[in-house]
Scaffold this motif. Structure first.
Motif, PDB file in Angstrom:
ATOM      1  N   GLY A 107      -5.242  -2.686   5.995  1.00  0.00           N
ATOM      2  CA  GLY A 107      -5.428  -3.505   4.797  1.00  0.00           C
ATOM      3  C   GLY A 107      -4.266  -3.410   3.824  1.00  0.00           C
ATOM      4  O   GLY A 107      -4.396  -3.754   2.654  1.00  0.00           O
ATOM      5  N   TRP A 108      -3.111  -2.965   4.283  1.00  0.00           N
ATOM      6  CA  TRP A 108      -1.945  -2.844   3.424  1.00  0.00           C
ATOM      7  C   TRP A 108      -1.325  -4.219   3.192  1.00  0.00           C
ATOM      8  O   TRP A 108      -1.462  -5.133   4.005  1.00  0.00           O
ATOM      9  N   ARG A 109      -0.609  -4.333   2.089  1.00  0.00           N
ATOM     10  CA  ARG A 109       0.030  -5.600   1.737  1.00  0.00           C
ATOM     11  C   ARG A 109       1.474  -5.335   1.327  1.00  0.00           C
ATOM     12  O   ARG A 109       1.729  -4.531   0.430  1.00  0.00           O
ATOM     13  N   GLY A 110       2.391  -5.992   1.981  1.00  0.00           N
ATOM     14  CA  GLY A 110       3.810  -5.874   1.639  1.00  0.00           C
ATOM     15  C   GLY A 110       4.250  -7.103   0.875  1.00  0.00           C
ATOM     16  O   GLY A 110       3.861  -8.218   1.203  1.00  0.00           O
ATOM     17  N   GLU A 111       5.055  -6.889  -0.152  1.00  0.00           N
ATOM     18  CA  GLU A 111       5.529  -8.009  -0.966  1.00  0.00           C
ATOM     19  C   GLU A 111       7.057  -8.025  -0.962  1.00  0.00           C
ATOM     20  O   GLU A 111       7.705  -7.109  -1.459  1.00  0.00           O
ATOM     21  N   LEU A 112       7.616  -9.087  -0.390  1.00  0.00           N
ATOM     22  CA  LEU A 112       9.056  -9.284  -0.320  1.00  0.00           C
ATOM     23  C   LEU A 112       9.472 -10.200  -1.459  1.00  0.00           C
ATOM     24  O   LEU A 112       8.857 -11.248  -1.671  1.00  0.00           O
TER      25      LEU A 112
END
Length: 165
Positions: free
Chosen positions: A71-76
């Motif tokens: 459930g992790w979220r990466g933001e570029l």
């Protein structure tokens, strides 16, 4: 002796030859043009060895499912000459990563491809100052989270005026 004259508008072998040369000449010219354009615009290389890639598919799919379950979220973010990345867990708290590497690839060529190692820029955030050329990119993000396999995220982005649009 008088040579016989042909009636006006009679279809001859010469007419047929001209039609055949024009027809096949057009087809050959179009094929050569398309082959040249295809060869100049894309290397055609997707993987070096398709058999080996097919053997690894199930393993990679299982890793992707396990990663998605976190459930992790990466933001570029790409803006003002800086590429930054932030990884958060399900509740929005920063994930402690040791290092982040990004591979920028063009969707149809290898021209301009680049690899970045981002520097730590706060808790769970990484950044690198670099100008990313405008256009379409496939960005593969690999975050070292202290596990045998890195956290992997792939995004397709469009950069316009130095920003993601």
């Amino acid at each position: 002796m008088k040579t016989p004259t042909r009636p006006k508008g009679e279809f001859t072998g010469r007419h047929m030859l001209i039609i055949m040369l024009a027809f096949f000449g057009t087809i050959i010219a179009v094929n050569l043009t398309m082959a040249t354009l295809a060869n100049r615009s894309w290397t055609g290389l997707v993987v070096k060895n398709s058999y080996v890639a097919s053997q690894q598919f199930n393993e990679k799919a299982a890793l992707a499912r396990a990663q998605q379950a976190l459930g992790w979220r990466g933001e570029l973010t790409i803006a003002d000459g800086t590429v930054s990345y932030r990884l958060t867990d399900r509740s929005g708290d920063p994930v402690s990563a040791e290092a982040v590497r990004m591979i920028f690839r063009r969707p149809v060529s290898e021209q301009g491809d680049l690899t970045l190692r981002l520097a730590r820029a706060g808790t769970g955030a990484f950044a690198q100052t670099i100008k990313i050329a405008d256009g379409g990119w496939i960005v593969e993000i690999l975050a070292d989270i202290g596990q045998p396999d890195p956290y992997r995220q792939v995004e397709r982005v469009r950069v316009t005026g130095g920003r993601i649009r």
